[in-house]
Design an enzyme around this catalytic site. Sequence first.
Site, mmCIF file in Angstrom:
data_model
loop_
_atom_site.group_PDB
_atom_site.id
_atom_site.type_symbol
_atom_site.label_atom_id
_atom_site.label_comp_id
_atom_site.label_asym_id
_atom_site.label_seq_id
_atom_site.Cartn_x
_atom_site.Cartn_y
_atom_site.Cartn_z
ATOM 1 N N TRP A 1 -3.903 -3.192 8.838
ATOM 2 C CA TRP A 1 -5.038 -2.435 8.713
ATOM 3 C C TRP A 1 -5.936 -2.616 7.627
ATOM 4 C CZ3 TRP A 1 -5.302 1.661 4.801
ATOM 5 C CH2 TRP A 1 -4.582 1.438 3.625
ATOM 6 N N ASP A 2 -5.608 -3.729 6.742
ATOM 7 C CA ASP A 2 -6.478 -4.484 5.761
ATOM 8 C C ASP A 2 -8.126 -4.357 6.481
ATOM 9 O OD1 ASP A 2 -3.938 -4.574 5.134
ATOM 10 O OD2 ASP A 2 -4.304 -6.574 3.827
ATOM 11 N N LYS B 1 2.951 2.789 -4.469
ATOM 12 C CA LYS B 1 2.752 1.291 -4.466
ATOM 13 C C LYS B 1 1.187 1.375 -4.639
ATOM 14 C CE LYS B 1 3.169 -2.630 -1.465
ATOM 15 N NZ LYS B 1 3.480 -3.157 -0.318
ATOM 16 N N GLN B 2 0.677 2.062 -3.885
ATOM 17 C CA GLN B 2 -1.029 2.029 -3.846
ATOM 18 C C GLN B 2 -1.467 3.724 -3.728
ATOM 19 O OE1 GLN B 2 -0.510 -0.261 -0.109
ATOM 20 N NE2 GLN B 2 -2.480 0.879 0.353
ATOM 21 N N GLU C 1 3.822 2.588 0.529
ATOM 22 C CA GLU C 1 4.846 2.262 0.989
ATOM 23 C C GLU C 1 6.072 2.478 0.473
ATOM 24 O OE1 GLU C 1 4.101 -1.718 2.189
ATOM 25 O OE2 GLU C 1 2.703 -1.225 3.708
#
Length: 830
Positions: free
Chosen positions: A374-375, A616-617, A504
């Site tokens: 998806w980046d 994580k983000q 994640e």
Amino acid sequence: MIDRDRYPVDPWRLIENRYDEEGVSETVFTVGNGYLGLRGNHVEGRGAHEHGTFINGLHETWPIRHAEQAYGFAEVGQTIVNAPDAKVMRVYIDDEPLTFGETEIHEYSRVLDMRTGVLERTVVWVTPSGKRVRMRDERMVSFDERHLAVLRLEVTVENADAPVTISCQMLNRQDGAGIYAGDPMASKSERRAGFDPRKAERITARVLQPVEYWQDDMRSALSYRVTDSGMTVAVVADHVIETENDYSSRTLIEPDIAKNVFRVQAKAGVPIRISKIVSYHSSRGVPPRELVDRCRRSLDRTGVEGVDALFQRQREWLDAFWLRSDVRIGGHDDLQQATRWCLFQLAQASARADGSGVPAKGLSGSGYSGHYFWDTEIYVLPFLTYTTPLWAKNALRARVLMLPAARRRAAQLNEAGALFPWRTINGEEASAYYAAGTAQYHINADISYALGKYVRATDDEDFLCREGADIAVETARLWATLGFWRGTNGDSTFHIHGVTGPDEYTTVVNDNLFTNVMARYNLRFAARIVGEMQQRDPEAYAALVDRTGLDAGEREAWERAAEAIHIPFSDSLGIHPQDAMFLEREVWDLEGTPADKRPLLLHYHPLVIYRFQVLKQADVVLALFLQGNHFTAEQKLADFDYYDPLTTGDSTLSAVVQSIMAAEVGYRDLALEYFQQALFVDLGDLHHNAADGVHVASAGGVWTALVSGFGGMRDHDGELSFDPRLPADWPELSYALEWQGSSLLVTVTRDVLHVEVRSGDPVTFRVRGASHRAGAGAPATVALANQGPVRPGRPTLQQFEDARRDDGTLMSPTVPVTTTSIPIIGVFED
């Protein structure tokens, strides 16, 4: 963040003035064009971290062996293949080679010039017998000619006559695998200690099977078939020598090596110049012999035009690229250099992908196995859409081509429509860990979001009607069946359970906020374009119905689900929970976590991480940016304050989003700090894995952080707007934009925003709510009284301590989670 003694500041060039045998420099000096990538290995071909020559989409497949199999698990892995290496040009003086670490080096310099697209290295070395040798080599992968690369070498013995041998080689570096994910000689314990899921898988069998190979005078050819995937690849190289010295040549050809060797009786001060022109072609089914012929034709054209013409067209191509893509930061050459390096990496990863995806590492390394994520849609497509829309359309076409496989995958998971793979090369799901892979259903909405942004920014209705609408329809169908209704008809809500959001470190949850907000966009977008096609272009609508089997009642069902989708909100904390149960978890003690235990994914079992509030983000924060018109300023500040202290930044996708939102809510210093973390993530190797390749998504995020963060650009509802947030010591920021067929130059200073239309029709835009208009020859200059709120310090969780028990755990039973009332602007907004 970067060693400036080794990498001095230059706004247009990345310069290395000291040799160091490490993988990071191989990555940052990669040259490529989106189809072909040549890692920054030295021409001697020795002592490399990874001898990388990568072709977009060239991969091998392998069976995924699950410890415990279950229905619907991904079955076939895909891994990028290291293509035959044509970079090697070895030099021997008196039969003595240049060997870094052993040879006496007097001068060393390596320069990647981002205006010319050429990597140049100069080395002066002295042999044991005292002969001083000057070497200069150049490397270029053509943007103009997709299948061509040029390597040039000049050798001069400055102070003596000497026999010089130059061995130009093409090698199939099998090393038992052809893929370099670690040292094949390492023990099991060493490999276990070096565990990193971000690296490529290692295949022990031979990957490339030789087919046709030959030499004809100065031309050499190798071709292969990939063992299990069946893909084919060919490489053909021409060699041209120019020298006033006497020389002879000889050749060698074998299935895995081709040599063109030149033996020169060099006179002191008389140079030897060799040009090596290389062509690569690959295919999913074309026989190798046909690919060899294609390589020959590519080289024949170059022979007619000459090598210098390739370099000239490279410069012209990049002049046009920088005109429409450059972002200029006044007064900060160090940041300017790193910014241009990031933008250059985006071109190298996507410019000539031509309908293939954009790998997470581009073509600079084998990290993430060369997969597309998806980046591309969330971090790379914005740059492409607003600077070179053609590249964005090509990337979206890659998803169109994956639709058949995505439909099969959705059916396998008992859903309607299509489910795009979390990670893939050939369109099939390659993620072996479903909890952090397949469960990230949000990729469907991400792709539709990128499609919607592209169409709004370009007015490319033709692509939407012919192909793009199929993506919107099939992804909306999945949400309609994946979600479910709860409550009575008069007070029912639509929920989506069992999914994983971008974070994640929290998997398989109910009502993930990011997923629900993006699914809502997806459903509304599909409903809107279907309705518009039906009214404006009945013929295109009929073709869409024929292609997708669209039912008349689906549009209404999508609209109803979108309006009722559950958006979690905690009245007690005044924030949006990341998911339905997130606030019931214990908070991870990030401040007390030792640095040698980061990133968490390499040191803690997933079940340990999943029990905690730790990210994580940025997850909710990313939703605040992408769907910013659905959140109030107060909600954005409260959400950012809560989640920022919980975010580890273990993902390189995080810092850019945190920078954008920190700028918007007023944390100017923090926004700059996060921006610099993203800017130097590879040049400074901040995540200690830049040796595996460039973090292309982070590079794309750098552009977005500049343009949408500090530059304040938004395009919600198809309306262009600006609300700049410059750092205190930045005197000026300027950037180019393509908007609905017009080319803009936007310049922000402390006091004004200036919009110039360089070509195209006049453009209407808003600045902090007020409407303005600029046209060709009639730029608009808007006074900026101030640039938003400024908040000191970094957010902490202190303001939420009242909602905690004395022992530090959240008072989960008393924290109500309800559906918030979010301001809605229209029905089908972004």
